[in-house]
Design a protein around this motif. Sequence first.
Motif, short mmCIF file in Angstrom:
data_model
loop_
_atom_site.label_atom_id
_atom_site.label_comp_id
_atom_site.label_asym_id
_atom_site.label_seq_id
_atom_site.Cartn_x
_atom_site.Cartn_y
_atom_site.Cartn_z
N SER A 87 0.83 -1.21 0.00
CA SER A 87 0.00 0.00 0.00
C SER A 87 0.86 1.25 0.00
N LYS A 88 1.94 1.25 0.83
CA LYS A 88 2.84 2.40 0.88
C LYS A 88 3.54 2.61 -0.45
N MET A 89 3.99 1.50 -1.07
CA MET A 89 4.68 1.61 -2.35
C MET A 89 3.76 2.15 -3.44
N MET A 90 2.50 1.68 -3.43
CA MET A 90 1.55 2.16 -4.42
C MET A 90 1.30 3.66 -4.27
N LYS A 91 1.15 4.11 -3.02
CA LYS A 91 0.90 5.53 -2.79
C LYS A 91 2.10 6.37 -3.17
N ASN A 125 -11.76 -7.30 -15.41
CA ASN A 125 -11.52 -5.86 -15.53
C ASN A 125 -10.24 -5.47 -14.79
N GLY A 126 -9.67 -4.34 -15.19
CA GLY A 126 -8.52 -3.79 -14.49
C GLY A 126 -7.22 -4.52 -14.76
N VAL A 127 -6.30 -4.44 -13.81
CA VAL A 127 -4.96 -5.01 -14.00
C VAL A 127 -4.98 -6.53 -14.10
N ALA A 128 -6.04 -7.17 -13.59
CA ALA A 128 -6.14 -8.63 -13.69
C ALA A 128 -6.24 -9.08 -15.15
N ALA A 129 -6.65 -8.18 -16.04
CA ALA A 129 -6.79 -8.54 -17.46
C ALA A 129 -5.44 -8.81 -18.12
N ILE A 130 -4.36 -8.31 -17.54
CA ILE A 130 -3.04 -8.46 -18.14
C ILE A 130 -2.70 -9.93 -18.39
N ASP A 131 -3.06 -10.78 -17.44
CA ASP A 131 -2.74 -12.21 -17.55
C ASP A 131 -3.71 -12.97 -18.45
N TYR A 132 -4.83 -12.34 -18.81
CA TYR A 132 -5.86 -13.04 -19.56
C TYR A 132 -5.87 -12.70 -21.05
N ARG A 153 -3.61 2.39 -8.61
CA ARG A 153 -3.09 2.06 -7.29
C ARG A 153 -4.05 1.18 -6.52
N HIS A 154 -5.31 1.59 -6.47
CA HIS A 154 -6.32 0.85 -5.71
C HIS A 154 -6.54 -0.54 -6.30
N ASP A 155 -6.62 -0.62 -7.63
CA ASP A 155 -6.86 -1.90 -8.28
C ASP A 155 -5.67 -2.85 -8.11
N SER A 156 -4.45 -2.30 -8.18
CA SER A 156 -3.26 -3.12 -8.02
C SER A 156 -3.17 -3.68 -6.60
N GLN A 157 -3.51 -2.84 -5.62
CA GLN A 157 -3.49 -3.32 -4.24
C GLN A 157 -4.56 -4.38 -4.03
N ASP A 169 -17.12 -5.15 -2.31
CA ASP A 169 -17.28 -6.21 -3.31
C ASP A 169 -16.98 -5.73 -4.72
N ASN A 170 -17.14 -4.42 -4.96
CA ASN A 170 -16.96 -3.86 -6.30
C ASN A 170 -15.73 -2.97 -6.34
N MET A 171 -15.15 -2.84 -7.55
CA MET A 171 -13.92 -2.07 -7.69
C MET A 171 -14.17 -0.57 -7.65
#
Length: 217
Positions: free
Chosen positions: A20-24, A124-131, A190-194, A205-207
């Motif tokens: 969290s600190k690194m993302m911020k 959706n979001g950064v999770a799509a990178i692997d898909y 940042r929020h999605d990556s964390q 429950d939702n992004m």
Amino acid sequence: EKLSITTSSQSEPNSTQSISKMMKLAVLAAAASSAAAFAPAQQGRLSTAVNGYENELGVIAPTGFFDPLNLSKNISKEKFDEYRTAELKHGRVCMLAVLGYIAPETYRFGYDIAPGVSTYDIPNGVAAIDYIPALGWAQIIFFIGAVDYWGVLGDFDFGKPDLGDKEEERKLQELQHGRLAMLAILELLRHDSQNFVSPGFDGYDNMITGLPFIYGN
């Protein structure tokens, strides 16, 4: 289905806090490095004084003239125009990027991005990178490159309003919307990556937690 990274129960809290600190810090560093986007375009001769720019379009409260890295010092008008063009382009891209985060949360077009891979299957979001398969990445990179290099989107007369005496006001609004979008997409990433590293860390429950109405809540 969200991907998760497993860690030991003892190290998970410290790991989550560190991430969290690194993302911020990454958001703050990116915001600082883009400070030139807030420096307005010069309309007159070269000047190192703030007075030469403080009344230009884009200099508004509460930041006023904001150029902490002195990127506007001792550069030509052409370079200022280049910075302003870059600011507009980055702002427009980020406005689309913010919409690109929000829209897939509620709607998918349903076409195949590659044979046998529907957009319904892509998270959706950064999770799509692997898909996203290689063919999908090729489409994305080619389209973005074509737009940037050849300017294929062009300048459309259709739908262009007659601004009259409000042209300067609309230009300022576009600058401000773009600046807000640049900060917004950084926070979304940042929020999605964390959340990708530590699913459910925020208890939601939702992004897109700030817009509950898009989920019908």
